[in-house]
Design an enzyme around this catalytic site. Structure first.
Site: not given
Ligand code: ASP
Length: 335
Positions: A192, A220-223, A242-243, A245
């Site tokens: 991200t 799916r929706v992330g953070d 970033t991580g 999510g």
């Molecule tokens: N946080 C993002 C998600 O889970 C992925 C990422 O940070 O690379 O969608």
């Protein structure tokens, strides 16, 4: 009578002296950006590191130039993220990861800490620069969060560039999905992008954009677009994460950092470390990090992974770039 006039004079004088000091302080700015915290640090060649650093510095330079010219925190955060969305190296816009069906579904959010306005979009398949759509949700609608076809229809009604889903594909992401499908190796699918800014007026903003997790399923929706989880800004600090999510959502990471600062009065770095190492780490399997900046131009880059693509700069001339943990190049334009 003379005493009253003297007190009045001293008060007026000290008021102007004080406001001048505030103005000088307000002329400062700070910026940090990330390009994700995924990937195996042991697998990264020197050439790859150099390539990432070059693009991180190019993105940073866009922000530095705009801040020098007095641009607002939200404009700067958006422009830096647009650069990174257009750069195929990162998991946002062009170069975004693929869903398990082999498509791209993009999420983005932006928040203006000066007024708590926010805009977010999720699950869009055809908006070239999702962060621009998120910005328009913030500026031109009464809503905060638009998803899927509705978000795309809105973006196109605002004359944003609409592209075929294939535009986002790169060879590297196709190979990544293949590895995940075949379970051939332990893939770390993150990357991200995000940017946090404190501008010359003391305003804060955060912007984040992503393709999400490689091989993700069913809408799916992330953070990232969830305000408070992957993206947050208020009058105290701006945070972009970033991580993995799912963990970021459950811990409301970005807001938690700001809340710890507000309620307990602790500094940014301490609040960030408490959340990443004290709350995220113990959840297991939840690697990632945050970039953050506070109203006093302090910057935090905190991650529990072996790497986080990152760069930062301050109006005092200091700037830095790094990929691996413990390896950061720091410069000063005045030297
Ligand atoms: N946080 C993002 C998600 O889970 C992925 C990422 O940070 O690379 O969608």
């Amino acid at each position: 009578m003379n005493r009253i006039i003297l007190i009045l004079f001293v008060s007026i004088f000290s008021f102007f002296g004080c406001s001048q000091a505030i103005q000088e302080e307000d002329n400062e700015w700070a910026i940090a950006l990330h390009g994700g915290a995924g990937g195996d640090p042991g697998n990264m060649s020197q050439d790859m590191k150099d390539l990432y650093e070059r693009h991180l510095l190019e993105a940073l330079e866009i922000g530095q130039r705009m801040l020098e010219n007095g641009s607002s925190a939200v404009d700067v955060a958006q422009s830096v993220v647009v650069y990174m969305e257009d750069c195929p190296l990162f998991n946002a816009g062009k170069g975004a990861v693929k869903t398990i069906e082999g498509n791209h579904e993009l999420d983005a959010a932006i928040m203006d800490g000066s007024n708590l306005k926010a805009g977010a979009i999720a699950g869009v398949k055809d908006v070239k620069n999702p962060i621009k759509a998120a910005r328009l949700v913030m500026d031109s609608t009464q809503h905060v969060f638009l998803i899927a076809e509705g978000a795309s229809a809105f973006a196109s009604s605002m004359n944003l560039d609409i592209v075929n889903n294939g535009y986002f594909s790169t060879k590297a992401r196709e190979e990544q999905l293949e590895r995940i499908v075949n379970n051939a190796e332990n893939e770390d699918p993150r990357g991200t992008v995000g940017c946090v800014v404190r501008d010359r007026d003391g305003k804060l903003a955060s912007a984040t954009s992503t393709g999400g997790m490689s091989g993700k399923k069913w809408g799916r929706v992330g953070d990232v677009p969830v305000i408070g989880a992957g993206t947050y800004a208020n009058g105290l600090a701006a945070v972009s994460g970033t991580g993995h999510g799912e963990y970021w959502i459950r811990r409301v990471v970005a807001y938690d950092i700001c809340a710890i600062m507000e309620y307990r009065g602790v500094p940014l770095q301490q609040a960030s470390e408490e959340v990443i190492f004290g709350k995220i780490d113990p959840m297991g399997g939840s690697g990632g990090g945050i970039i953050a900046v506070d109203k006093d131009c302090n910057i935090s880059l905190v991650f529990n992974t072996g790497l986080m693509h990152r760069a930062w700069a301050k109006s005092n001339g200091e700037y830095g770039v790094g990929v691996l943990k413990g390896e950061e190049k720091v410069f000063n334009i005045n030297n």
